[in-house]
Scaffold this motif. Structure first.
Motif, short mmCIF file in Angstrom:
data_model
loop_
_atom_site.label_atom_id
_atom_site.label_comp_id
_atom_site.label_asym_id
_atom_site.label_seq_id
_atom_site.Cartn_x
_atom_site.Cartn_y
_atom_site.Cartn_z
N UNK A 140 34.93 -21.36 21.14
CA UNK A 140 34.86 -20.58 20.08
C UNK A 140 36.11 -20.47 19.28
N UNK A 141 37.15 -20.47 20.18
CA UNK A 141 38.69 -20.17 19.46
C UNK A 141 39.35 -21.51 19.85
N UNK A 142 39.51 -22.18 21.03
CA UNK A 142 40.45 -23.12 21.31
C UNK A 142 40.28 -24.54 20.59
N UNK A 143 38.80 -24.95 20.79
CA UNK A 143 38.44 -25.98 20.03
C UNK A 143 38.48 -26.12 18.53
N UNK A 144 38.14 -25.05 17.82
CA UNK A 144 38.45 -25.42 16.37
C UNK A 144 40.04 -25.09 16.06
N UNK A 145 40.89 -24.26 17.00
CA UNK A 145 42.14 -24.25 16.68
C UNK A 145 42.68 -25.65 16.75
N UNK A 146 42.23 -26.16 17.84
CA UNK A 146 42.99 -27.48 18.06
C UNK A 146 42.73 -28.37 17.02
N UNK A 147 41.42 -28.77 16.48
CA UNK A 147 40.81 -29.62 15.52
C UNK A 147 41.45 -29.18 14.24
N UNK A 148 41.73 -27.83 13.96
CA UNK A 148 42.51 -27.77 12.62
C UNK A 148 43.92 -28.08 12.54
N UNK A 149 44.62 -27.66 13.86
CA UNK A 149 45.89 -28.05 13.97
C UNK A 149 46.38 -29.53 14.01
N UNK A 150 45.54 -30.24 14.80
CA UNK A 150 45.86 -31.64 14.60
C UNK A 150 45.48 -32.24 13.39
N UNK A 151 44.51 -31.64 12.47
CA UNK A 151 44.06 -32.31 11.29
C UNK A 151 45.30 -31.92 10.36
#
Length: 99
Positions: free
Chosen positions: A50-61
């Protein structure tokens, strides 16, 4: 570090940042994988999903979109991220046996 790059130019430690975020991203799959393997909720599984996956996806995007990180940087940083795997395995072993 990413905001430093945008405001002041390339930081000298952007590779270290990429290595740390790659480790963070890959490590989330261990928590999710453990939950699937044990067929029950494990510590970190919900936080990872819920937190780390969306954060990483947005960060790398954003890092790719703003040309702060390139695929070449990812390829260069991957061996260093792989070198941390023994450290993570040791930390999990200590946590299981000592705590």
């Amino acid at each position: 570090m990413a905001s430093q790059y945008i405001t002041s130019g390339p930081p000298g430690n952007i590779h270290f940042f990429v290595v740390c975020t790659l480790i963070f991203f890959v490590h989330l799959f261990t928590h999710i994988g453990q939950a699937i393997f044990f067929r029950r909720l494990t510590p970190g599984a919900l936080t990872s999903a819920l937190l780390v996956l969306p954060y990483c996806l947005i960060l790398y995007q954003q890092l790719f979109q703003n040309h702060i990180v390139t695929w070449g940087m990812i390829v260069i940083s991957l061996p260093f991220a792989v070198l941390i795997v023994p450290v993570l395995l040791t930390a999990h072993w200590i946590g299981r046996n000592v705590v």
